[in-house]
Design a protein around this motif. Structure first.
Motif, PDB file in Angstrom:
ATOM      1  N   ARG A 453       0.807  -1.216   0.000  1.00 13.70           N
ATOM      2  CA  ARG A 453       0.000   0.000   0.000  1.00 13.70           C
ATOM      3  C   ARG A 453       0.842   1.268   0.000  1.00 13.70           C
ATOM      4  NH1 ARG A 453      -4.009   0.173   4.653  1.00 13.70           N
ATOM      5  NH2 ARG A 453      -4.965   1.752   3.308  1.00 13.70           N
ATOM      6  N   THR A 454       2.154   1.117   0.057  1.00 12.43           N
ATOM      7  CA  THR A 454       3.048   2.268   0.121  1.00 12.43           C
ATOM      8  C   THR A 454       3.761   2.448  -1.209  1.00 12.43           C
ATOM      9  OG1 THR A 454       3.397   1.839   2.471  1.00 12.43           O
ATOM     10  CG2 THR A 454       4.949   3.315   1.394  1.00 12.43           C
ATOM     11  N   ARG A 455       3.942   3.696  -1.614  1.00  9.46           N
ATOM     12  CA  ARG A 455       4.600   4.004  -2.882  1.00  9.46           C
ATOM     13  C   ARG A 455       5.836   4.867  -2.642  1.00  9.46           C
ATOM     14  NH1 ARG A 455       1.924   0.454  -3.835  1.00  9.46           N
ATOM     15  NH2 ARG A 455       0.273   0.185  -5.405  1.00  9.46           N
ATOM     16  N   TYR A 456       6.799   4.734  -3.558  1.00  8.74           N
ATOM     17  CA  TYR A 456       8.004   5.566  -3.515  1.00  8.74           C
ATOM     18  C   TYR A 456       7.645   7.013  -3.843  1.00  8.74           C
ATOM     19  CZ  TYR A 456      12.715   7.182  -4.875  1.00  8.74           C
ATOM     20  OH  TYR A 456      13.893   7.865  -4.996  1.00  8.74           O
ATOM     21  N   ARG A 457       7.007   7.226  -4.984  1.00  4.99           N
ATOM     22  CA  ARG A 457       6.519   8.551  -5.349  1.00  4.99           C
ATOM     23  C   ARG A 457       5.130   8.747  -4.756  1.00  4.99           C
ATOM     24  NH1 ARG A 457       9.315   6.522  -9.537  1.00  4.99           N
ATOM     25  NH2 ARG A 457      11.059   7.801 -10.329  1.00  4.99           N
ATOM     26  N   GLN A 458       4.949   9.858  -4.067  1.00  3.46           N
ATOM     27  CA  GLN A 458       3.693  10.121  -3.387  1.00  3.46           C
ATOM     28  C   GLN A 458       3.238  11.548  -3.699  1.00  3.46           C
ATOM     29  OE1 GLN A 458       4.482   9.413   0.787  1.00  3.46           O
ATOM     30  NE2 GLN A 458       5.067   7.288   0.460  1.00  3.46           N
ATOM     31  N   PRO A 459       1.939  11.751  -3.930  1.00  3.87           N
ATOM     32  CA  PRO A 459       1.465  13.109  -4.187  1.00  3.87           C
ATOM     33  C   PRO A 459       1.653  13.982  -2.948  1.00  3.87           C
ATOM     34  CG  PRO A 459      -0.208  11.468  -4.762  1.00  3.87           C
ATOM     35  CD  PRO A 459       0.867  10.757  -3.988  1.00  3.87           C
TER      36      PRO A 459
END
Length: 617
Positions: A453-459
């Protein structure tokens, strides 16, 4: 740091933990509706907001909230900005590669337009040594300065200005330390720091003669200029992170999964003391860190306690002296109460800002301080690691007593998944209430392999201040309210707010790690009124850092303090900015200068930027 980072207990006892619970219903919410909070953290906010939690804060008056539309347009490419941050990453996963970079606003040429400085890191020397000299890719990365030409265009003036300097840079502080009218630059780094004096738009490196390089082995991060002793010139505070070397880093068993190497935990590295440099005049500084009382020692180990990433200044107890808040990574935060005479006392634990509401330390990154409620209470926002909520320590007005209200006022649950670095207070829709901007991004470029559920690039995130009359005090604005340009995922680090086009609303700049920055024009169409003030001190420091502007308009009193030091590794403009909503007239303006004098400003119209020079007493 990575989510398996170990929390370092620092021997705080039950009394300290008890103080951290003061006035807040945070624990009641966490215990009683743990599952509900988790759902709420992932709840998409619609036009009508009705939190799932059955616990209603005592402020509940308005049941539904009409969210504003605050659209942003990405101007990075059309503005001509081609800068790309160089992290130096080449596969070894050395910890500093994951932490930069910063950015700053600086009117370096004095034309009134806000120019931009990007702090760059560089390729590691051991990598450059392996690259043939004929390889064009071996060109060293440098700092990067961009002149504002107006109409959303910028020109690269790095070499012309004398800033084509290669350092493994991290943060920056902008300030006129010599009171000559030109903004000077201090740049932090892995290794020696640099001080550049501005000589009519050309920067000269005076680090050696000024005595502010720090230790050659230091890793310095956020930094800021402020007048520690109210003597009329700017002193310098420098955050230092951990004692780091490539050899030690590579020797640690940091893994993401299996035997695949990951970026390390700060708990594996020894902390460092921050530094305070007193401005002695004539371009000379003295390191007074020891005698000033800012060197906090771990009582259990005898080594430096701090692992400092963020810093902010404000007169938190209304005694006329600037106090210092420092956010630390995986160890307790610091609050240095200014005792006068360049003496400080660390009071973080007793004040309620050292830990989370459960008495634990968090992975704290950037910070910003403001009077966000228009009731005299300070709010200290702190961006934290993923699976840790953003902190919002709120004071009893005029005191050093705080409680983390991030859960009870609605901010915290919506920040649980993001890794937040830069945070900035600003009135983005000009309604007279300060909103909160957050720059987000993870450290591991493939973190989703172990945390789906976690991303490297995040808004980035924008939390609208709904006001105390609302069921929740902060609501996240979705892509529907801000536009798709704002919600583009980034590896966000430093961030700042500035009115780049001088149209009265605040625009956004987000620096990234290893990528292009993101320059966002605020295109809100609320028709709300505004006013801005640019102050110049005469009896106090020329930048007027520490001055407080109070305006009364529409039956509301708003306060802002002059300080560029905000967010993470970054500096915003010193201009103070007020949104006025539909109020069409300003009743009174009062400036409290750092030297203790007060100055009333008359005949202030709305929708103008006003320059105010300190009057002779």
């Amino acid at each position: 740091m990575p989510d398996d980072a170990l929390t370092e207990e620092e021997g705080h006892d039950d009394a300290i933990i008890g103080r951290a619970f003061r006035w807040s219903i945070t624990v009641f919410v966490a215990i009683g509706v743990g599952v509900g909070v988790f759902i709420w953290a992932n709840h998409e906010v619609k036009q009508e907001i009705e939190p799932d939690s059955p616990v209603e804060p005592p402020r509940v008056i308005v049941e539904t909230i009409q969210l504003p539309t605050v659209l942003f347009k990405n101007r990075t490419d059309s503005a001509g900005i081609t800068f790309v941050h160089e992290s130096g990453a080449s596969g070894e996963k050395l910890l500093p590669e994951s932490m930069g970079g910063g950015c700053a606003v600086i009117d370096y040429d004095g034309d009134g337009d806000p120019d931009i400085l990007f702090v760059n890191s560089k390729r590691w020397d051991h990598d450059l040594a392996r690259i043939p000299a004929a390889d064009g890719n071996a060109e060293r990365a440098t700092l990067s300065l961009w002149r504002n030409e107006g109409d959303w265009t910028f020109t690269d003036v790095t070499r012309k200005s004398g800033l084509a300097v290669s350092v493994y840079g991290m943060g920056v502080a902008v300030g006129d330390f010599d009171n000559d009218g030109d903004p000077d630059l201090f740049v932090t780094a892995v290794g020696p720091n640099r001080l550049f004096r501005n000589d009519d738009g050309t920067f000269v490196d005076i680090t050696a003669s000024a005595g502010v390089a720090g230790n050659a082995e230091s890793w310095s991060t956020s930094t800021g200029w402020f007048d520690s002793d109210n003597d009329g010139d700017l002193d310098l505070f420098v955050c230092n992170y951990v004692q780091w070397s490539r050899e030690f880093d590579l020797a640690q068993p940091f893994v993401l999964t299996g035997d695949e190497r990951a970026y390390g935990r700060p708990s594996a590295f020894q902390g460092m003391f921050p530094q305070l440099f007193r401005n002695d005049g004539a371009g000379q500084f003295t390191d007074i860190s020891g005698e000033a009382g800012i060197q906090v020692v771990n009582p259990n180990t005898g080594v430096p306690q701090g692992k400092s990433l963020g810093v902010g200044f404000s007169d938190l107890n209304s005694d006329g002296l600037l106090d210092i808040f420092v956010s630390n990574d995986t160890v307790q935060n610091f609050l240095f109460e200014n005792q006068g005479g360049n003496r400080f006392e660390e009071v973080g634990s007793g004040s309620g800002v050292a830990f989370d509401p459960n008495g634990g330390a968090r992975g704290a990154m950037g910070t910003d301080i403001a009077w966000f409620r228009n009731d005299g209470s300070h709010g200290i926002a702190v961006g934290n690691f993923s699976n840790e909520m953003t902190a919002l320590y709120v004071s009893l007005p005029g005191t050093l007593q705080f409680a983390d209200e991030a859960v009870s006022n609605g901010l915290g649950p919506h920040t649980l998944l993001e890794l937040t670095f830069g945070v900035c207070w600003g009135d983005l829709d000009l309604d007279g209430r300060l909103d909160l901007l957050a720059a987000n991004g993870h450290l591991e470029n493939d973190i989703e392999r172990v945390q789906p559920r976690t991303r490297y690039r995040q808004p980035p995130s924008l939390f609208w201040n709904c006001g105390l009359e609302s069921r929740i005090e902060f609501a996240p604005l979705s892509e529907q309210e801000t536009g798709s340009d704002f919600h583009k995922p980034l590896v966000g680090r430093g961030a700042l707010l500035t009115d780049f086009d001088r149209d009265g609303d605040l625009d956004v700049l987000i620096a990234t790690c290893g990528e292009k920055p993101c320059l966002l024009e605020n295109q809100q169409t609320s028709s709300h009124n505004w006013v801005q003030f640019h102050l110049e001190g005469t009896a106090c420091n020329r930048d007027a850092v520490g001055a407080i502007v109070e305006i009364q308009a529409g039956g509301k009193t708003q306060l802002r303090m002059v300080s560029a030091t905000r967010s993470y590794l970054s500096q915003s403009e010193r201009i103070v900015h007020f949104g006025l909503g539909d109020t069409a007239a300003i009743d009174a303006v009062l400036i409290r200068w750092p030297d203790g004098s007060e100055q009333a400003v008359g005949s202030v119209d709305v929708n103008q930027a006003m320059e105010v020079r300190q009057s002779a007493q």
